[in-house]
Scaffold this motif. Structure first.
Motif, PDB file in Angstrom:
ATOM      1  N   MET A   1      25.157   6.816   2.665  1.00  0.00           N
ATOM      2  CA  MET A   1      24.673   6.092   1.487  1.00  0.00           C
ATOM      3  C   MET A   1      23.879   4.864   1.920  1.00  0.00           C
ATOM      4  N   TYR A   2      22.696   4.736   1.373  1.00  0.00           N
ATOM      5  CA  TYR A   2      21.849   3.554   1.570  1.00  0.00           C
ATOM      6  C   TYR A   2      21.902   2.718   0.308  1.00  0.00           C
ATOM      7  N   PHE A   3      22.014   1.403   0.471  1.00  0.00           N
ATOM      8  CA  PHE A   3      21.715   0.561  -0.685  1.00  0.00           C
ATOM      9  C   PHE A   3      20.979  -0.698  -0.255  1.00  0.00           C
TER      10      PHE A   3
ATOM     11  N   HIS B   1      22.292   9.403  -6.230  1.00  0.00           N
ATOM     12  CA  HIS B   1      20.965   9.122  -5.679  1.00  0.00           C
ATOM     13  C   HIS B   1      20.071   8.497  -6.752  1.00  0.00           C
TER      14      HIS B   1
ATOM     15  N   THR C   1      31.896   5.605   0.304  1.00  0.00           N
ATOM     16  CA  THR C   1      30.933   6.692   0.464  1.00  0.00           C
ATOM     17  C   THR C   1      31.685   7.997   0.684  1.00  0.00           C
TER      18      THR C   1
ATOM     19  N   TYR D   1      22.415  -3.745  -6.499  1.00  0.00           N
ATOM     20  CA  TYR D   1      22.409  -2.703  -5.470  1.00  0.00           C
ATOM     21  C   TYR D   1      21.557  -1.543  -5.979  1.00  0.00           C
TER      22      TYR D   1
ATOM     23  N   TYR E   1      20.611   2.377  -4.822  1.00  0.00           N
ATOM     24  CA  TYR E   1      21.207   3.375  -3.937  1.00  0.00           C
ATOM     25  C   TYR E   1      20.298   4.582  -3.677  1.00  0.00           C
ATOM     26  N   ARG E   2      20.436   5.087  -2.449  1.00  0.00           N
ATOM     27  CA  ARG E   2      19.882   6.399  -2.106  1.00  0.00           C
ATOM     28  C   ARG E   2      20.860   7.087  -1.154  1.00  0.00           C
TER      29      ARG E   2
ATOM     30  N   GLN F   1      32.524  -0.882  -2.052  1.00  0.00           N
ATOM     31  CA  GLN F   1      31.868   0.407  -2.214  1.00  0.00           C
ATOM     32  C   GLN F   1      32.519   1.429  -1.276  1.00  0.00           C
TER      33      GLN F   1
ATOM     34  N   VAL G   1      28.617   6.763  -7.962  1.00  0.00           N
ATOM     35  CA  VAL G   1      27.256   6.398  -7.566  1.00  0.00           C
ATOM     36  C   VAL G   1      26.496   7.646  -7.131  1.00  0.00           C
TER      37      VAL G   1
ATOM     38  N   ALA H   1      31.380   2.890  -6.590  1.00  0.00           N
ATOM     39  CA  ALA H   1      31.130   1.452  -6.633  1.00  0.00           C
ATOM     40  C   ALA H   1      32.134   0.812  -7.573  1.00  0.00           C
TER      41      ALA H   1
END
Length: 261
Positions: free
Chosen positions: A224-226, A202, A218, A178, A180-181, A216, A200, A191
């Motif tokens: 959260m992007y992964f 950026h 948030t 994964y 992440y951003r 996961q 987690v 996570a």
């Protein structure tokens, strides 16, 4: 293994290598490119995936080319180029850009393909269960069902603020990474891999060994992007999520959670 990369440096920022001790079996990294910069990628052993994350780039391969602009990974589905070994790829940055690269060994020869945003399968998962506490957007770019000749899987998840992803807890024998951003760089989440938990941040990544579940969460106020990347194993491609037996009841459409109403 969990690691925060922090600020990217110009050039290639490595995440994993297919021969390192993480045993992820994939080369994964992010190129940070300046406007006007051009790089050439060529590998005689590995298939290669090019996923523009941010910016404006021109991708060229064989006798084809495409200009790709992506301003917001949270709102925009991706373009993604996938080529077999022995294919030269030219990436020209038309603006400052960030591009993710995923590679692994593959002797198969297959036709190159540029996946378009409208071809990316997008699922609003968890929208109608568990009071939307696991509501997230799952984008699958390609997997075994659409690219059985590949040794890779790649997709994206947008985990909504205050929600859970990769839920109910599941596992699979294939290794997964994964990356992440967050929509705001101070955003964070949690996570879990087996019995371990990590904060987690950026530009961080998580390596997930086969056989361990990996839910996961948030933090409220942040999205959260992964990017999720799986490596098929020999004679054992990834085809399904194996949900933990004690949590399967959460998949029932009419399951009751506290308060039991």
């Amino acid at each position: 293994m969990y690691k925060t990369i922090g600020k990217f440096q110009h050039g290639y920022n490595a995440i994993t290598h297919r021969t390192d001790d993480t045993k992820m079996l994939m080369d994964i990294g992010v190129y940070l490119l300046r406007k006007g910069e051009t790089i050439i990628l060529y590998d005689i052993e590995c298939e290669t995936v090019i996923l523009p994350l941010e910016g404006f780039v021109k991708l060229s391969w064989e006798d084809q080319s495409k200009e790709v602009c992506r301003e917001d990974i949270f709102q925009q589905s991706p373009h993604c180029l996938h080529v077999c070994k022995g294919i030269e790829i030219i990436i020209e940055a038309l603006a400052e850009s960030e591009v993710l690269i995923q590679k692994t060994n593959n002797h198969n020869i297959f036709a190159s393909r540029l996946y378009l945003p409208e071809e990316c399968t997008s699922e609003e998962a968890g929208a109608n269960t568990l009071d939307k506490t696991s509501y997230r957007t799952i984008r699958t770019i390609f997997d075994y069902s659409t690219a059985p000749y590949s040794n890779l899987v790649i997709g994206e998840v947008i985990s909504h603020p205050g929600r859970w992803s990769s839920y109910p807890p599941h596992h699979h024998k294939q290794p997964e990474v994964y990356y992440y951003r967050f929509n705001k760089e101070q955003g964070f989440g949690c996570a879990m891999v087996g019995d371990e938990a990590f904060r987690v941040k950026h530009n961080s990544f998580l390596t997930i060994p086969g056989g361990l579940d990996h839910p996961q969460a948030t933090a409220p106020g942040y999205a959260m992007y992964f990017c999720w990347m799986i490596r098929h194993l020999e004679n054992a491609p990834w085809t399904e999520r194996i949900f933990e037996a004690e949590h399967k009841w959460l998949l029932e459409n009419d399951c009751k959670v506290w308060p039991n109403t």
